[in-house]
Design a protein around this motif. Structure first.
Motif, PDB file in Angstrom:
ATOM      1  N   MET C   1       0.849  -1.183   0.000  1.00 16.21           N
ATOM      2  CA  MET C   1       0.000   0.000   0.000  1.00 16.21           C
ATOM      3  C   MET C   1       0.887   1.235   0.000  1.00 16.21           C
ATOM      4  O   MET C   1       2.072   1.159   0.225  1.00 16.21           O
ATOM      5  CB  MET C   1      -0.901   0.002   1.244  1.00 16.21           C
ATOM      6  CG  MET C   1      -1.849  -1.173   1.342  1.00 16.21           C
ATOM      7  SD  MET C   1      -2.987  -0.970   2.781  1.00 16.21           S
ATOM      8  CE  MET C   1      -3.893  -2.521   2.710  1.00 16.21           C
ATOM      9  N   ARG C   2       0.256   2.343  -0.276  1.00 15.51           N
ATOM     10  CA  ARG C   2       0.992   3.607  -0.257  1.00 15.51           C
ATOM     11  C   ARG C   2       0.176   4.627   0.523  1.00 15.51           C
ATOM     12  O   ARG C   2      -1.030   4.746   0.325  1.00 15.51           O
ATOM     13  CB  ARG C   2       1.220   4.090  -1.694  1.00 15.51           C
ATOM     14  CG  ARG C   2       1.845   5.480  -1.776  1.00 15.51           C
ATOM     15  CD  ARG C   2       2.269   5.830  -3.172  1.00 15.51           C
ATOM     16  NE  ARG C   2       3.347   4.952  -3.623  1.00 15.51           N
ATOM     17  CZ  ARG C   2       4.044   5.126  -4.752  1.00 15.51           C
ATOM     18  NH1 ARG C   2       3.756   6.136  -5.551  1.00 15.51           N
ATOM     19  NH2 ARG C   2       4.997   4.296  -5.083  1.00 15.51           N
ATOM     20  N   ARG C   4      -1.664   7.769   1.374  1.00 15.10           N
ATOM     21  CA  ARG C   4      -2.291   8.798   0.544  1.00 15.10           C
ATOM     22  C   ARG C   4      -2.079  10.179   1.160  1.00 15.10           C
ATOM     23  O   ARG C   4      -2.061  10.328   2.380  1.00 15.10           O
ATOM     24  CB  ARG C   4      -3.794   8.538   0.432  1.00 15.10           C
ATOM     25  CG  ARG C   4      -4.147   7.276  -0.324  1.00 15.10           C
ATOM     26  CD  ARG C   4      -5.645   7.025  -0.263  1.00 15.10           C
ATOM     27  NE  ARG C   4      -6.039   5.928  -1.157  1.00 15.10           N
ATOM     28  CZ  ARG C   4      -7.298   5.493  -1.294  1.00 15.10           C
ATOM     29  NH1 ARG C   4      -8.264   6.046  -0.593  1.00 15.10           N
ATOM     30  NH2 ARG C   4      -7.584   4.521  -2.128  1.00 15.10           N
ATOM     31  N   THR C  21      -8.301   1.134   8.508  1.00 15.30           N
ATOM     32  CA  THR C  21      -8.662   0.895   7.093  1.00 15.30           C
ATOM     33  C   THR C  21      -7.640  -0.027   6.438  1.00 15.30           C
ATOM     34  O   THR C  21      -7.998  -0.959   5.718  1.00 15.30           O
ATOM     35  CB  THR C  21      -8.731   2.237   6.337  1.00 15.30           C
ATOM     36  OG1 THR C  21      -9.763   3.026   6.901  1.00 15.30           O
ATOM     37  CG2 THR C  21      -9.023   2.009   4.855  1.00 15.30           C
ATOM     38  N   TYR C  22      -6.366   0.228   6.688  1.00 17.71           N
ATOM     39  CA  TYR C  22      -5.325  -0.640   6.119  1.00 17.71           C
ATOM     40  C   TYR C  22      -5.532  -2.089   6.583  1.00 17.71           C
ATOM     41  O   TYR C  22      -5.447  -3.031   5.788  1.00 17.71           O
ATOM     42  CB  TYR C  22      -3.920  -0.190   6.559  1.00 17.71           C
ATOM     43  CG  TYR C  22      -3.514   1.214   6.192  1.00 17.71           C
ATOM     44  CD1 TYR C  22      -4.139   1.931   5.167  1.00 17.71           C
ATOM     45  CD2 TYR C  22      -2.477   1.853   6.879  1.00 17.71           C
ATOM     46  CE1 TYR C  22      -3.736   3.228   4.844  1.00 17.71           C
ATOM     47  CE2 TYR C  22      -2.070   3.141   6.550  1.00 17.71           C
ATOM     48  CZ  TYR C  22      -2.706   3.820   5.545  1.00 17.71           C
ATOM     49  OH  TYR C  22      -2.293   5.095   5.242  1.00 17.71           O
ATOM     50  N   GLU C  25      -8.538  -3.790   4.886  1.00 21.27           N
ATOM     51  CA  GLU C  25      -8.233  -4.259   3.524  1.00 21.27           C
ATOM     52  C   GLU C  25      -7.316  -5.488   3.576  1.00 21.27           C
ATOM     53  O   GLU C  25      -7.485  -6.428   2.797  1.00 21.27           O
ATOM     54  CB  GLU C  25      -7.569  -3.142   2.707  1.00 21.27           C
ATOM     55  CG  GLU C  25      -8.496  -1.968   2.408  1.00 21.27           C
ATOM     56  CD  GLU C  25      -9.740  -2.394   1.638  1.00 21.27           C
ATOM     57  OE1 GLU C  25      -9.596  -2.990   0.569  1.00 21.27           O
ATOM     58  OE2 GLU C  25     -10.863  -2.157   2.136  1.00 21.27           O
ATOM     59  N   TYR C  63       3.871  10.831   3.833  1.00 19.86           N
ATOM     60  CA  TYR C  63       3.205  10.882   2.527  1.00 19.86           C
ATOM     61  C   TYR C  63       3.954  10.110   1.435  1.00 19.86           C
ATOM     62  O   TYR C  63       5.141  10.290   1.259  1.00 19.86           O
ATOM     63  CB  TYR C  63       3.028  12.338   2.093  1.00 19.86           C
ATOM     64  CG  TYR C  63       2.594  12.467   0.668  1.00 19.86           C
ATOM     65  CD1 TYR C  63       1.494  11.751   0.179  1.00 19.86           C
ATOM     66  CD2 TYR C  63       3.284  13.283  -0.225  1.00 19.86           C
ATOM     67  CE1 TYR C  63       1.101  11.859  -1.139  1.00 19.86           C
ATOM     68  CE2 TYR C  63       2.894  13.395  -1.546  1.00 19.86           C
ATOM     69  CZ  TYR C  63       1.804  12.681  -1.992  1.00 19.86           C
ATOM     70  OH  TYR C  63       1.431  12.772  -3.310  1.00 19.86           O
TER      71      TYR C  63
END
Lengths: 139, 139, 139, 139
Positions: C1-2, C4, C21-22, C25, C63
């Motif tokens: 993931m990255r 946001r 949230t991570y 998922e 970020y």
């Protein structure tokens, strides 16, 4: 409303996407105050779905700033309607928007019919809630 | 990208505000791929700030659906520019947008100057990244 | 993931709430990869609901940083199970978590039964997906 | 507070990650009401960073439900402290949490020092705001 800490991004102002959350809360409060609450609409088998948005910013909201969201009916059609919004800080507009909604059939769980075929005419109770248009924006 | 579970609301489709997050990620990836990464712009003392958005939806994204976001330059001005976006599921557009950005001075921490007085001409590296306009929308 | 841009708050690191949230998922991807996708569980009339979370941070994500989320089964009970998670940046853990889920009945729309009375035993396909516990944390 | 429409996921209840937003707003309001506002702490060159979270849910919040968030000091150390939280709907707890925060140096822009080396003793004004511990949870 008050800008939440987590809504402020690294630029130091509220990230643009959160305004659509503000407008969503303002829209449902506006309709509910005029007799067309989410529950009332759901009981009639419909909900409103956003299909078009235009937003213009003139200033950013910073952390913990208080603001109000003005809402006004901009247009009423057969299956769709538009609302205008303004976020106001100390009475001064920082952002304005026009949002177009379509009335859609929902199932008993509140979900939109798959395929998006569920357009419905504006029910009488929603038309009464919208009233006569009094736009806040030119378009 | 893939629609996250928490982005899907009680209607069963991605809540509208999340599209501005998708476009934000797509914008920075688009510019970075063309040599104007966030870090490169920050090193030049500028960042881009969104001032206008128009979005049209023709279908909703559902949980775990994969989609791509097409990005194209729509307009290049002196201190501002516009990008067009399309979310595409199985090659079919479900949502399109035009977004206008202004180039703004930032301080060493990445924050916008207070008061919003910091408009700056588009730097050469950003103009090169934007290239010639090839809009995806009429306006 | 990255990470946001909009997930980064004014402190310059990802806001803590996004980790859930991570993990959400990562949980669904973990189960899907082992044959217990959301759709497969829903077809069996159940979903999993989070009832307990413990998270420890040792560093913040900034970020556009890339990271992976490791997932492992920590405990398997009769109606509940626990998973362990680690976010890893350049192979180094920056955050770890234990999350307890309960298997719950859902209706045809995917919604939990009102009142929370819908606890269900772990179905065989989910037990097979979870496998033998191999915790990443002491508790 | 009131549960926002976009915070409710396809299960029909508020997605778990939003509780950390609720607790974040409640924490800053709690400290501000006792004289340690974000601005006051920032003027002293510090901010608080969350390093540990434990949350237990006994019921889910549904769309538009009103709730309050109780906050109480759970522990006060040299550079860290813990707060307890309860979300209450009609006076009944639906979720409780213990969150541990560390006092960290920030730069003039509000960002944490890179590398996380910036632990600081609890300043007198923050210790006064925290007062004597009165936990809402056993641990």
């Amino acid at each position: 409303m008050r800008a939440r800490y987590m809504e402020v991004d690294a630029q130091g102002v509220v990230f643009n996407g959160w305004y659509l959350t503000y407008f969503d809360e303002a829209m449902t409060a506006f309709l509910a105050a005029r007799g067309a609450s989410y529950a009332t609409l759901a009981a009639a088998g419909v909900d409103v779905q956003l299909v078009h948005v235009e937003v213009d910013w003139t200033a950013g909201l910073r952390y913990a700033e208080d603001f109000t969201v003005a809402v006004s009916t901009a247009r009423v059609g057969r299956t769709s309607f538009a609302l205008d919004f303004q976020t106001r800080r100390d009475g001064e507009a920082t952002c304005s928007a026009r949002i177009v909604y379509v009335v859609m059939a929902i199932d008993g769980s509140g979900k939109l019919a798959a395929g998006g075929s569920g357009k419905r005419p504006i029910p009488a109770l929603l038309a009464a809630a919208l009233g006569d248009p009094a736009p806040l924006r030119a378009r």
